[in-house]
Design a protein around this motif. Structure first.
Motif, PDB file in Angstrom:
ATOM      1  N   ILE A  65       0.810  -1.219   0.000  1.00 44.77           N
ATOM      2  CA  ILE A  65       0.000   0.000   0.000  1.00 44.77           C
ATOM      3  C   ILE A  65       0.848   1.276   0.000  1.00 44.77           C
ATOM      4  N   SER A  66       2.134   1.142  -0.274  1.00 48.67           N
ATOM      5  CA  SER A  66       3.005   2.319  -0.239  1.00 48.67           C
ATOM      6  C   SER A  66       4.159   2.187  -1.229  1.00 48.67           C
ATOM      7  N   SER A  67       4.513   3.325  -1.820  1.00 52.42           N
ATOM      8  CA  SER A  67       5.713   3.394  -2.659  1.00 52.42           C
ATOM      9  C   SER A  67       6.787   4.250  -1.998  1.00 52.42           C
ATOM     10  N   VAL A  68       6.558   4.643  -0.738  1.00 55.93           N
ATOM     11  CA  VAL A  68       7.547   5.412   0.021  1.00 55.93           C
ATOM     12  C   VAL A  68       8.765   4.528   0.285  1.00 55.93           C
ATOM     13  N   PRO A  69       9.988   5.054   0.124  1.00 57.38           N
ATOM     14  CA  PRO A  69      11.187   4.248   0.387  1.00 57.38           C
ATOM     15  C   PRO A  69      11.190   3.665   1.802  1.00 57.38           C
ATOM     16  N   ILE A  70      11.665   2.430   1.895  1.00 54.45           N
ATOM     17  CA  ILE A  70      11.730   1.729   3.179  1.00 54.45           C
ATOM     18  C   ILE A  70      13.183   1.541   3.586  1.00 54.45           C
ATOM     19  N   SER A  71      13.476   1.909   4.830  1.00 53.17           N
ATOM     20  CA  SER A  71      14.802   1.713   5.409  1.00 53.17           C
ATOM     21  C   SER A  71      14.687   0.674   6.506  1.00 53.17           C
ATOM     22  N   THR A  72      15.351  -0.464   6.316  1.00 53.64           N
ATOM     23  CA  THR A  72      15.304  -1.546   7.297  1.00 53.64           C
ATOM     24  C   THR A  72      16.515  -1.478   8.208  1.00 53.64           C
ATOM     25  N   HIS A  73      16.246  -1.411   9.498  1.00 53.45           N
ATOM     26  CA  HIS A  73      17.292  -1.319  10.528  1.00 53.45           C
ATOM     27  C   HIS A  73      17.443  -2.701  11.161  1.00 53.45           C
ATOM     28  N   LEU A  74      18.536  -3.371  10.831  1.00 52.79           N
ATOM     29  CA  LEU A  74      18.786  -4.713  11.341  1.00 52.79           C
ATOM     30  C   LEU A  74      19.494  -4.644  12.691  1.00 52.79           C
ATOM     31  N   MET A  75      18.755  -4.892  13.748  1.00 47.34           N
ATOM     32  CA  MET A  75      19.351  -5.025  15.076  1.00 47.34           C
ATOM     33  C   MET A  75      19.487  -6.516  15.355  1.00 47.34           C
ATOM     34  N   VAL A  76      20.452  -7.118  14.668  1.00 48.82           N
ATOM     35  CA  VAL A  76      20.620  -8.568  14.697  1.00 48.82           C
ATOM     36  C   VAL A  76      22.093  -8.917  14.855  1.00 48.82           C
ATOM     37  N   THR A  77      22.346 -10.087  15.389  1.00 51.36           N
ATOM     38  CA  THR A  77      23.723 -10.533  15.587  1.00 51.36           C
ATOM     39  C   THR A  77      24.358 -11.009  14.297  1.00 51.36           C
ATOM     40  N   ASN A  78      23.555 -11.651  13.442  1.00 50.22           N
ATOM     41  CA  ASN A  78      24.075 -12.205  12.195  1.00 50.22           C
ATOM     42  C   ASN A  78      23.326 -11.625  10.991  1.00 50.22           C
ATOM     43  N   PRO A  79      23.765 -10.469  10.490  1.00 47.63           N
ATOM     44  CA  PRO A  79      23.032  -9.823   9.387  1.00 47.63           C
ATOM     45  C   PRO A  79      23.025 -10.622   8.099  1.00 47.63           C
ATOM     46  N   THR A  80      24.012 -11.494   7.901  1.00 51.98           N
ATOM     47  CA  THR A  80      24.065 -12.252   6.651  1.00 51.98           C
ATOM     48  C   THR A  80      22.847 -13.163   6.488  1.00 51.98           C
ATOM     49  N   GLN A  81      22.186 -13.503   7.575  1.00 51.25           N
ATOM     50  CA  GLN A  81      20.994 -14.348   7.497  1.00 51.25           C
ATOM     51  C   GLN A  81      19.777 -13.605   6.947  1.00 51.25           C
ATOM     52  N   TRP A  82      19.864 -12.279   6.915  1.00 46.03           N
ATOM     53  CA  TRP A  82      18.709 -11.467   6.548  1.00 46.03           C
ATOM     54  C   TRP A  82      18.849 -10.773   5.195  1.00 46.03           C
ATOM     55  N   ILE A  83      20.072 -10.577   4.732  1.00 46.95           N
ATOM     56  CA  ILE A  83      20.304  -9.726   3.570  1.00 46.95           C
ATOM     57  C   ILE A  83      19.600 -10.243   2.322  1.00 46.95           C
ATOM     58  N   ASP A  84      19.710 -11.521   2.023  1.00 47.82           N
ATOM     59  CA  ASP A  84      19.103 -12.055   0.803  1.00 47.82           C
ATOM     60  C   ASP A  84      17.600 -11.806   0.770  1.00 47.82           C
ATOM     61  N   GLN A  85      16.939 -12.027   1.894  1.00 51.62           N
ATOM     62  CA  GLN A  85      15.495 -11.848   1.947  1.00 51.62           C
ATOM     63  C   GLN A  85      15.111 -10.377   1.763  1.00 51.62           C
ATOM     64  N   LEU A  86      15.882  -9.485   2.370  1.00 51.16           N
ATOM     65  CA  LEU A  86      15.592  -8.059   2.241  1.00 51.16           C
ATOM     66  C   LEU A  86      15.850  -7.558   0.822  1.00 51.16           C
ATOM     67  N   ILE A  87      16.854  -8.124   0.173  1.00 56.70           N
ATOM     68  CA  ILE A  87      17.110  -7.782  -1.225  1.00 56.70           C
ATOM     69  C   ILE A  87      15.948  -8.254  -2.090  1.00 56.70           C
ATOM     70  N   LYS A  88      15.483  -9.446  -1.857  1.00 57.36           N
ATOM     71  CA  LYS A  88      14.369  -9.997  -2.636  1.00 57.36           C
ATOM     72  C   LYS A  88      13.112  -9.146  -2.473  1.00 57.36           C
ATOM     73  N   ILE A  89      12.848  -8.709  -1.254  1.00 63.65           N
ATOM     74  CA  ILE A  89      11.683  -7.871  -0.983  1.00 63.65           C
ATOM     75  C   ILE A  89      11.854  -6.483  -1.599  1.00 63.65           C
ATOM     76  N   GLY A  90      13.097  -6.009  -1.622  1.00 61.39           N
ATOM     77  CA  GLY A  90      13.373  -4.700  -2.195  1.00 61.39           C
ATOM     78  C   GLY A  90      13.369  -3.572  -1.188  1.00 61.39           C
ATOM     79  N   SER A  91      13.898  -3.824   0.010  1.00 62.92           N
ATOM     80  CA  SER A  91      14.071  -2.744   0.975  1.00 62.92           C
ATOM     81  C   SER A  91      15.046  -1.728   0.396  1.00 62.92           C
TER      82      SER A  91
END
Length: 228
Positions: free
Chosen positions: A58-84
């Motif tokens: 419901i939005s085309s406003v840019p999204i900035s995802t703030h990863l407060m995680v110990t292992n960011p490599t586990q999240w990057i692929d999924q966030l790229i796929k979603i298009g953060s």
């Protein structure tokens, strides 16, 4: 003084009014700030990639995802796929993987941000500061809404502005934590580009998101008038 950009922190919004609040904010804000916490880097668990997908419906406003995680490599692929639009990782967990993460995000034509906790010095990111698109300075201890504002974090914002001007760096400077009518004036004096707004600065001001937005702007502009 820089022209302010506003980025509401969606973990503090009223989720029972999700669609109404996003629909209104779409017309006013510069980006959305979405926290993902893993319960390890900070003792809390919040939003998820699934939540980002719901916002993007419901939005085309840019999204900035703030990863407060110990292992960011586990999240990057999924966030790229979603298009953060921005993927922001804490400097405290980037040692040994910083260049790999930055290149991975940039190769996907997305932007990379780095986040510094209140105790973390700018020197930590010196090796790759020229490669990042945004630097977020935590002005509170991370992990929970409503934390106490830490005044000495503002010096890092001032230092980043000087470094950017001297070296012609391209990063944006963002502050995260307790941005509200009680802190607007001193934050504006430090001069970040982006203000993250949470419950005390936006969502908790009024039952109506429209009234909350106008109240926030009034508080912000009143603080600005004290400086000019």
């Amino acid at each position: 003084m820089v022209n302010a950009k506003f980025s509401p922190s969606l973990m503090t919004m009223d989720l029972d009014k999700f669609k109404d609040q996003i629909t209104f904010l779409n017309k006013h804000v510069d980006s959305y700030h979405i926290d993902i916490m893993d319960g390890h880097f900070v003792p809390n668990i919040t939003l998820s990639p699934w939540f980002i997908e719901q916002v993007k419906r419901i939005s085309s406003v840019p999204i900035s995802t703030h990863l407060m995680v110990t292992n960011p490599t586990q999240w990057i692929d999924q966030l790229i796929k979603i298009g953060s639009d921005y993927i922001c990782v804490h400097a405290e967990v980037m040692n040994g993987i910083a260049y790999r993460l930055i290149n991975q995000v940039h190769n996907a034509n997305l932007k990379f941000g780095v986040v510094l906790n209140p105790e973390t010095k700018i020197d930590v990111i010196t090796p790759y500061i020229d490669l990042v698109d945004k630097i977020t300075i935590m002005t509170v201890d991370p992990g929970f809404a409503g934390e106490k504002f830490i005044d000495n974090t503002l010096e890092k914002i001032r230092e980043l502005r000087v470094l950017r001007n001297i070296n012609n760096f391209g990063y944006l400077i963002e502050m995260d934590g307790s941005s509200n009518k009680n802190t607007f004036e001193k934050i504006q004096k430090a001069g970040p580009d982006i203000y993250i707004l949470g419950r005390s600065g936006l969502f908790g001001l009024n039952e109506s998101i429209e009234e909350s937005w106008h109240e926030m702007l009034e508080d912000f502009n009143k603080a600005k008038s004290q400086i000019l």
